[in-house]
Design a protein around this motif. Structure first.
Motif, PDB file in Angstrom:
ATOM      1  N   GLU A  30      45.805  46.977 -14.819  1.00 46.30           N
ATOM      2  CA  GLU A  30      44.839  46.841 -15.911  1.00 46.30           C
ATOM      3  C   GLU A  30      43.971  48.094 -16.023  1.00 46.30           C
ATOM      4  O   GLU A  30      43.490  48.434 -17.105  1.00 46.30           O
ATOM      5  CB  GLU A  30      43.951  45.604 -15.690  1.00 46.30           C
ATOM      6  N   THR A  33      45.314  50.612 -18.509  1.00 45.93           N
ATOM      7  CA  THR A  33      44.997  50.336 -19.913  1.00 45.93           C
ATOM      8  C   THR A  33      43.571  50.770 -20.220  1.00 45.93           C
ATOM      9  O   THR A  33      43.300  51.366 -21.261  1.00 45.93           O
ATOM     10  CB  THR A  33      45.181  48.837 -20.214  1.00 45.93           C
ATOM     11  N   ALA A  34      42.676  50.467 -19.301  1.00 43.09           N
ATOM     12  CA  ALA A  34      41.280  50.873 -19.487  1.00 43.09           C
ATOM     13  C   ALA A  34      41.201  52.394 -19.609  1.00 43.09           C
ATOM     14  O   ALA A  34      40.453  52.930 -20.431  1.00 43.09           O
ATOM     15  CB  ALA A  34      40.426  50.369 -18.325  1.00 43.09           C
ATOM     16  N   HIS A  35      42.003  53.098 -18.812  1.00 46.39           N
ATOM     17  CA  HIS A  35      42.010  54.550 -18.889  1.00 46.39           C
ATOM     18  C   HIS A  35      42.463  55.023 -20.274  1.00 46.39           C
ATOM     19  O   HIS A  35      41.912  55.967 -20.844  1.00 46.39           O
ATOM     20  CB  HIS A  35      42.923  55.142 -17.813  1.00 46.39           C
ATOM     21  N   ARG A  37      42.127  53.497 -23.065  1.00 40.96           N
ATOM     22  CA  ARG A  37      41.021  53.314 -24.008  1.00 40.96           C
ATOM     23  C   ARG A  37      40.064  54.493 -23.921  1.00 40.96           C
ATOM     24  O   ARG A  37      39.651  55.062 -24.937  1.00 40.96           O
ATOM     25  CB  ARG A  37      40.278  52.010 -23.711  1.00 40.96           C
ATOM     26  N   PHE A 102      36.912  45.003  -9.717  1.00 44.54           N
ATOM     27  CA  PHE A 102      37.196  43.814 -10.536  1.00 44.54           C
ATOM     28  C   PHE A 102      38.394  43.078  -9.932  1.00 44.54           C
ATOM     29  O   PHE A 102      38.358  41.863  -9.740  1.00 44.54           O
ATOM     30  CB  PHE A 102      37.486  44.246 -11.981  1.00 44.54           C
ATOM     31  N   SER A 135      31.239  35.553 -12.379  1.00 44.18           N
ATOM     32  CA  SER A 135      32.337  34.645 -12.045  1.00 44.18           C
ATOM     33  C   SER A 135      33.540  35.395 -11.484  1.00 44.18           C
ATOM     34  O   SER A 135      34.471  34.789 -10.982  1.00 44.18           O
ATOM     35  CB  SER A 135      32.737  33.826 -13.277  1.00 44.18           C
ATOM     36  N   HIS A 136      33.558  36.748 -11.586  1.00 44.15           N
ATOM     37  CA  HIS A 136      34.702  37.482 -11.045  1.00 44.15           C
ATOM     38  C   HIS A 136      34.290  38.288  -9.815  1.00 44.15           C
ATOM     39  O   HIS A 136      33.131  38.220  -9.367  1.00 44.15           O
ATOM     40  CB  HIS A 136      35.355  38.358 -12.118  1.00 44.15           C
ATOM     41  N   ASP A 158      32.228  47.086 -16.256  1.00 44.63           N
ATOM     42  CA  ASP A 158      32.307  45.910 -17.112  1.00 44.63           C
ATOM     43  C   ASP A 158      30.946  45.632 -17.719  1.00 44.63           C
ATOM     44  O   ASP A 158      29.925  45.706 -17.032  1.00 44.63           O
ATOM     45  CB  ASP A 158      32.674  44.673 -16.280  1.00 44.63           C
ATOM     46  N   ASP A 160      29.612  42.825 -18.485  1.00 51.42           N
ATOM     47  CA  ASP A 160      28.842  41.707 -17.933  1.00 51.42           C
ATOM     48  C   ASP A 160      28.178  42.075 -16.609  1.00 51.42           C
ATOM     49  O   ASP A 160      27.063  41.638 -16.330  1.00 51.42           O
ATOM     50  CB  ASP A 160      29.675  40.420 -17.823  1.00 51.42           C
ATOM     51  N   ASN A 178      32.958  54.840 -24.498  1.00 53.92           N
ATOM     52  CA  ASN A 178      32.805  54.041 -25.722  1.00 53.92           C
ATOM     53  C   ASN A 178      31.327  53.763 -25.975  1.00 53.92           C
ATOM     54  O   ASN A 178      30.739  52.897 -25.330  1.00 53.92           O
ATOM     55  CB  ASN A 178      33.583  52.731 -25.570  1.00 53.92           C
ATOM     56  N   LEU A 180      29.975  52.190 -28.214  1.00 53.89           N
ATOM     57  CA  LEU A 180      29.749  50.880 -28.827  1.00 53.89           C
ATOM     58  C   LEU A 180      29.927  49.742 -27.816  1.00 53.89           C
ATOM     59  O   LEU A 180      29.718  48.580 -28.149  1.00 53.89           O
ATOM     60  CB  LEU A 180      30.738  50.659 -29.981  1.00 53.89           C
ATOM     61  N   SER A 181      30.314  50.055 -26.596  1.00 56.48           N
ATOM     62  CA  SER A 181      30.630  48.989 -25.645  1.00 56.48           C
ATOM     63  C   SER A 181      29.368  48.265 -25.215  1.00 56.48           C
ATOM     64  O   SER A 181      28.250  48.764 -25.340  1.00 56.48           O
ATOM     65  CB  SER A 181      31.324  49.568 -24.419  1.00 56.48           C
ATOM     66  N   ARG A 182      29.565  47.068 -24.673  1.00 58.25           N
ATOM     67  CA  ARG A 182      28.430  46.293 -24.176  1.00 58.25           C
ATOM     68  C   ARG A 182      27.763  47.038 -23.020  1.00 58.25           C
ATOM     69  O   ARG A 182      26.532  47.081 -22.919  1.00 58.25           O
ATOM     70  CB  ARG A 182      28.907  44.921 -23.714  1.00 58.25           C
TER      71      ARG A 182
ATOM     72  N   LEU B  32      51.171  51.439 -20.182  1.00 61.78           N
ATOM     73  CA  LEU B  32      49.892  50.719 -20.142  1.00 61.78           C
ATOM     74  C   LEU B  32      48.769  51.597 -20.676  1.00 61.78           C
ATOM     75  O   LEU B  32      47.890  51.141 -21.399  1.00 61.78           O
ATOM     76  CB  LEU B  32      49.545  50.305 -18.712  1.00 61.78           C
ATOM     77  N   GLY B  36      46.320  51.168 -23.953  1.00 61.67           N
ATOM     78  CA  GLY B  36      44.860  51.254 -23.958  1.00 61.67           C
ATOM     79  C   GLY B  36      44.352  52.154 -25.073  1.00 61.67           C
ATOM     80  O   GLY B  36      43.354  51.840 -25.724  1.00 61.67           O
ATOM     81  N   ALA B  40      41.795  51.058 -28.274  1.00 61.74           N
ATOM     82  CA  ALA B  40      40.552  51.715 -28.684  1.00 61.74           C
ATOM     83  C   ALA B  40      40.579  52.032 -30.178  1.00 61.74           C
ATOM     84  O   ALA B  40      39.593  51.820 -30.889  1.00 61.74           O
ATOM     85  CB  ALA B  40      40.344  52.995 -27.877  1.00 61.74           C
TER      86      ALA B  40
END
Lengths: 243, 243
Positions: A30, A33-35, A37, A102, A135-136, A158, A160, A178, A180-182, B32, B36, B40
């Motif tokens: 995972e 994929t984040a990379h 982005r 994570f 929760s994670h 993350d 959260d 990003n 715009l990310s949280r 992957l 990502g 985006a």
């Protein structure tokens, strides 16, 4: 084999390095994929440190230098991409380096700690507890590390966990491509820049900022301004493609 | 385990699915990261089919319906994300479905062909030859398939293969979420939309376009306009975040 004549050679080589790191367990699938982005957002930034990002990096240094117990949180991608840069920042700032994942297994934690050590970092290690209200598995940390940190640098975070850390009263410095990310919006300060460009800039500022400069940077900290500037850079770059 | 309360739950579930596909060999680790990047760009599009993307999808259908030997090129990511949608488009259009991989092994080709067949596609298979002038393994294809295709749909393509196919005189339809990419700029027609939204829209248009509509769509094909509109959508969305 990636052909050296490929126009995205450097990007493909980094992906290949990360793919190897998946095989060894340092990076989670995972994480790849984040990379990706991040790559896309960096593309919009022009793959360079913008003026506002440099201001954010200098402000990050001022926050870390003024902290009582600063902690750099490291996940698999951060270790795979920038273990040396993390070690460099630790040397310049005296911050603790603590692993937080994570996709957490004891084996992965140990592997990433070993990688950081081999890059020259001192790792704040030992038994972790489930101390954050999440929760994670990013809930796991150490009482004398992240849990009691006043300033915490979270590369590739993350949203959260970022929110939880801010709600605990911590000063949170996010490295996030990003705007715009949280995470970017929740953090006290967000550096919108790529890891291997951002960390050396923060390290340099830790070494070179005068006391007066530090005071001024802290007095002027305005994360909304920094995020707006990052978004403005991306918008301008996109709009330019229309010409 | 991804907590269902995570704000990016759907995106994380897709990433987890792709991570499993890496374990089985369908998806390459590098795939992957590419995914990502797409995520985006889709984020900037608002994760929806824009008006100009729908126009591109209808035009893609018109091109495929008018072809003598249309071929849909499928790589690992496309198969993992949209095997059913590929089979659906094949049924509506009569196009050949042929596997073409950057990270190519016979075993991966077979696995992806099996996945496509289990999703209901008829796969154009058999011995491949190194027929395209490329230094990497995307050069491999079949003489009666891609090599002699007049119209070729390339989801998630490399810019250099796209260029080679165009230079061979083929009509190339790219599905690419990055309107600035070399693929997007080189293709005859670029659909800037996510696979599982774009393919069913092309399929619907294959079923429903009248002859007159097809003629009109082909007469109006203007890829620069479509790319400009995609960039404009992203720019507007970004600029909106500044308000």
């Amino acid at each position: 084999m990636i052909p050296p004549d490929h126009p995205r050679y450097r990007s493909l080589v980094t992906r290949e390095h990360l793919a190897v790191c998946v095989k060894t367990g340092i990076v989670s699938p995972e994480g790849l994929t984040a990379h990706g982005r991040g790559e896309a957002f960096d593309y919009f930034l022009g793959e360079r440190t913008t003026e506002s990002a440099l201001l954010a990096e200098r402000t990050a240094a001022a926050l870390i230098l003024g902290a009582r117990n600063p902690v750099i949180s490291v996940n698999g991608n951060t270790a795979a991409l920038a273990a040396r840069e993390i070690a460099g920042l630790q040397k310049a700032s005296g911050a603790k380096v603590e692993v937080n994942l994570f996709h957490r297994t004891e084996e992965r934690v140990n592997q990433i700690e070993d990688l950081l050590r081999s890059a020259g970092a001192e790792v704040f290690s030992g038994p972790a507890e489930r101390l954050l209200p999440l929760s994670h598995d990013r809930a796991w940390c150490r009482r004398e590390g992240m849990f009691s940190a006043d300033v915490i640098l979270v590369p590739l975070e993350d949203g959260d966990r970022c929110e939880v850390l801010v709600n605990m009263g911590k000063t949170v410095i996010a490295l996030d491509l990003n705007p715009l990310s949280r995470t970017a919006r929740m953090a006290t300060l967000t550096v919108v820049d790529e890891l291997t460009r951002a960390l050396p800039n923060i390290t340099d500022a830790c070494r070179n900022l005068t006391g007066a400069e530090r005071m001024q940077l802290l007095a002027c900290l305005d994360n909304n301004y920094l995020l707006s500037e990052a978004i403005r850079e991306m918008t301008m770059r996109l709009a330019h493609a229309l010409d």
